[in-house]
Design a protein around this motif. Structure first.
Motif, PDB file in Angstrom:
ATOM      1  N   ALA A  38       1.057  -1.339  -0.186  1.00  0.00           N
ATOM      2  CA  ALA A  38       0.285  -0.055  -0.048  1.00  0.00           C
ATOM      3  C   ALA A  38       0.663   1.067   0.230  1.00  0.00           C
ATOM      4  O   ALA A  38       2.494   1.488   0.912  1.00  0.00           O
ATOM      5  CB  ALA A  38      -0.840   0.572   1.103  1.00  0.00           C
ATOM      6  N   GLU A  39       0.391   1.986  -0.626  1.00  0.00           N
ATOM      7  CA  GLU A  39       1.815   3.395  -1.159  1.00  0.00           C
ATOM      8  C   GLU A  39       0.561   4.913  -0.264  1.00  0.00           C
ATOM      9  O   GLU A  39      -1.277   4.375  -1.270  1.00  0.00           O
ATOM     10  CB  GLU A  39       2.214   3.477  -2.702  1.00  0.00           C
ATOM     11  N   GLU A  40       0.170   5.235   0.260  1.00  0.00           N
ATOM     12  CA  GLU A  40       0.150   6.466   0.843  1.00  0.00           C
ATOM     13  C   GLU A  40       0.389   7.604  -0.447  1.00  0.00           C
ATOM     14  O   GLU A  40       0.770   8.449  -0.732  1.00  0.00           O
ATOM     15  CB  GLU A  40      -0.149   6.861   1.857  1.00  0.00           C
ATOM     16  N   ILE A  41      -1.291   7.995  -1.367  1.00  0.00           N
ATOM     17  CA  ILE A  41      -0.915   9.244  -2.519  1.00  0.00           C
ATOM     18  C   ILE A  41      -1.695  10.041  -1.919  1.00  0.00           C
ATOM     19  O   ILE A  41      -1.277  11.233  -3.073  1.00  0.00           O
ATOM     20  CB  ILE A  41      -1.364   8.430  -3.972  1.00  0.00           C
ATOM     21  N   ALA A  42      -2.420   9.922  -0.906  1.00  0.00           N
ATOM     22  CA  ALA A  42      -2.473  11.419  -0.727  1.00  0.00           C
ATOM     23  C   ALA A  42      -3.140  11.624   0.862  1.00  0.00           C
ATOM     24  O   ALA A  42      -3.679   9.860   1.507  1.00  0.00           O
ATOM     25  CB  ALA A  42      -4.202  12.174  -1.377  1.00  0.00           C
ATOM     26  N   PRO A  43      -3.615  12.203   1.678  1.00  0.00           N
ATOM     27  CA  PRO A  43      -3.931  11.741   3.023  1.00  0.00           C
ATOM     28  C   PRO A  43      -5.139  11.335   2.807  1.00  0.00           C
ATOM     29  O   PRO A  43      -6.366  10.872   2.432  1.00  0.00           O
ATOM     30  CB  PRO A  43      -5.004  13.468   3.822  1.00  0.00           C
ATOM     31  N   ASN A  44      -5.235   9.589   3.667  1.00  0.00           N
ATOM     32  CA  ASN A  44      -6.610   8.507   4.026  1.00  0.00           C
ATOM     33  C   ASN A  44      -6.367   8.319   2.430  1.00  0.00           C
ATOM     34  O   ASN A  44      -8.214   8.288   2.169  1.00  0.00           O
ATOM     35  CB  ASN A  44      -7.523   9.681   4.497  1.00  0.00           C
ATOM     36  N   THR A  45      -5.930   8.034   1.906  1.00  0.00           N
ATOM     37  CA  THR A  45      -5.828   7.990   0.494  1.00  0.00           C
ATOM     38  C   THR A  45      -5.084   6.582   0.278  1.00  0.00           C
ATOM     39  O   THR A  45      -3.818   7.141   0.250  1.00  0.00           O
ATOM     40  CB  THR A  45      -5.711   8.337  -0.579  1.00  0.00           C
ATOM     41  N   TRP A  46      -4.988   4.930  -1.047  1.00  0.00           N
ATOM     42  CA  TRP A  46      -4.142   4.247  -0.981  1.00  0.00           C
ATOM     43  C   TRP A  46      -4.106   3.705  -1.880  1.00  0.00           C
ATOM     44  O   TRP A  46      -5.312   3.109  -2.782  1.00  0.00           O
ATOM     45  CB  TRP A  46      -3.762   3.233  -0.181  1.00  0.00           C
ATOM     46  N   ARG A  47      -3.437   3.433  -2.473  1.00  0.00           N
ATOM     47  CA  ARG A  47      -3.106   2.814  -3.843  1.00  0.00           C
ATOM     48  C   ARG A  47      -2.913   0.789  -3.294  1.00  0.00           C
ATOM     49  O   ARG A  47      -1.560   1.257  -2.778  1.00  0.00           O
ATOM     50  CB  ARG A  47      -1.698   3.126  -5.518  1.00  0.00           C
ATOM     51  N   ILE A  48      -3.275   0.338  -3.629  1.00  0.00           N
ATOM     52  CA  ILE A  48      -2.868  -0.969  -3.222  1.00  0.00           C
ATOM     53  C   ILE A  48      -2.610  -1.539  -4.411  1.00  0.00           C
ATOM     54  O   ILE A  48      -3.745  -1.889  -4.798  1.00  0.00           O
ATOM     55  CB  ILE A  48      -4.077  -1.531  -2.543  1.00  0.00           C
ATOM     56  N   ASP A  49      -1.337  -2.505  -3.821  1.00  0.00           N
ATOM     57  CA  ASP A  49      -0.783  -2.871  -5.875  1.00  0.00           C
ATOM     58  C   ASP A  49      -0.490  -4.659  -5.441  1.00  0.00           C
ATOM     59  O   ASP A  49      -0.377  -5.115  -4.249  1.00  0.00           O
ATOM     60  CB  ASP A  49       0.926  -2.635  -5.394  1.00  0.00           C
TER      61      ASP A  49
END
Length: 285
Positions: A38-49
């Motif tokens: 998981a990468e946090e891309i914005a506050p409280n927003t994640w890209r799950i790979d």
């Protein structure tokens, strides 16, 4: 309705105002299990790979969280999501392909545009195709659990999801599938585009619309990117650049114009050439 769905540096990061250094500090890829980061891309927003192949996006609000797409279903995505949020999760799909709805069954229900309930998409989402896709992408298909039943809810153009302190808007962007949707978060100024304007644009699969139909959704997405929204798509590192989206749109226009001048056949093709940095694979103009 119920159905069985198979298990698919300090510069500003465009759109949400965080620096790249801050992004890595706050959300550098965090290992969730053997298959997901998981990468946090914005506050409280994640890209799950999932397996460096498919991306899911988790947007958390003060009351609820929205999961956009569910990859191929390798491992246990729900447990991974629960490591990131303790809020109730609403699951939605950008489109109904096996690498985007594979783990939806773990959430009990999900919403998708009804146009993607057509038989062609159900066929593509059969477990055999999901396993083939995972194996061909270098993943471990043996880690896909037998899917349970899931309720499929209708998702409509203009529908909003209130997460408490943020609201996400669903917009119809047909092309890659007839029911493809994009999701807009005005608060964090981001748009999740699924597979609609990918660098390697797949418009040759069964169930894809014509390139002519695709244009309207692409233009809608471009409008948000031109306003400075960060674009995030379904594969690779997820980052949807404005320059790439513009060039993909230009290439599609070029295909259509050349077909009208009878310089290209109107059937299946790959443009401008296989192996390029940008490729349009199409079935019909």
């Amino acid at each position: 309705m119920s159905c069985v769905v198979s298990e698919s540096q300090a510069t500003l990061v465009e759109g949400h105002g965080m620096t790249e250094a801050e992004t890595h500090k706050n959300g550098s890829p965090r290992t969730l299990d053997s298959y997901h980061t998981a990468e946090e891309i914005a506050p409280n927003t994640w890209r799950i790979d999932e397996n460096h192949f498919s991306n899911c996006y988790l947007l958390e609000g003060s009351e609820r969280a929205l999961l956009i797409d569910a990859a191929c279903g390798v491992g246990d995505l729900r447990t991974c999501v629960e490591e990131l949020t303790d809020k109730p999760v609403i699951a939605v799909a950008t489109h109904r392909h096996p690498d985007h709805v594979g783990a939806m069954w773990r959430f009990g229900s999900y919403a998708v545009n009804p146009a993607d309930n057509a038989l062609v998409y159900s066929f593509l989402c059969l477990p055999a195709f999901t396993r083939l896709l995972v194996n061909k992408s270098g993943g471990d298909a043996s880690a896909i659990a037998r899917p349970g039943r899931v309720s499929v809810l209708p998702l409509r153009d203009g529908q909003t999801f209130s997460l408490g302190d943020r609201t996400v808007l669903a917009l119809s962007t047909p092309g890659h599938t007839a029911g493809s949707m994009s999701f807009v978060d005005e608060k964090e100024r981001l748009i999740v585009t699924g597979d609609e304007v990918n660098p390697d644009l797949w418009m040759h699969l069964p169930g894809c619309t014509s390139l002519t139909v695709w244009q309207s959704g692409a233009d809608l997405i471009l409008g948000y990117l031109e306003r400075g929204f960060a674009g995030w798509y379904g594969h690779g590192d997820g980052r949807q650049s404005l320059d790439q989206a513009r060039e993909t749109r230009r290439l599609v226009s070029e295909i259509i114009e050349k077909c009208e001048r009878h310089e290209l056949g109107r059937g299946r093709g790959c443009y401008p050439a296989e192996g390029g940095s940008l490729v349009i694979r199409y079935r019909r103009v």
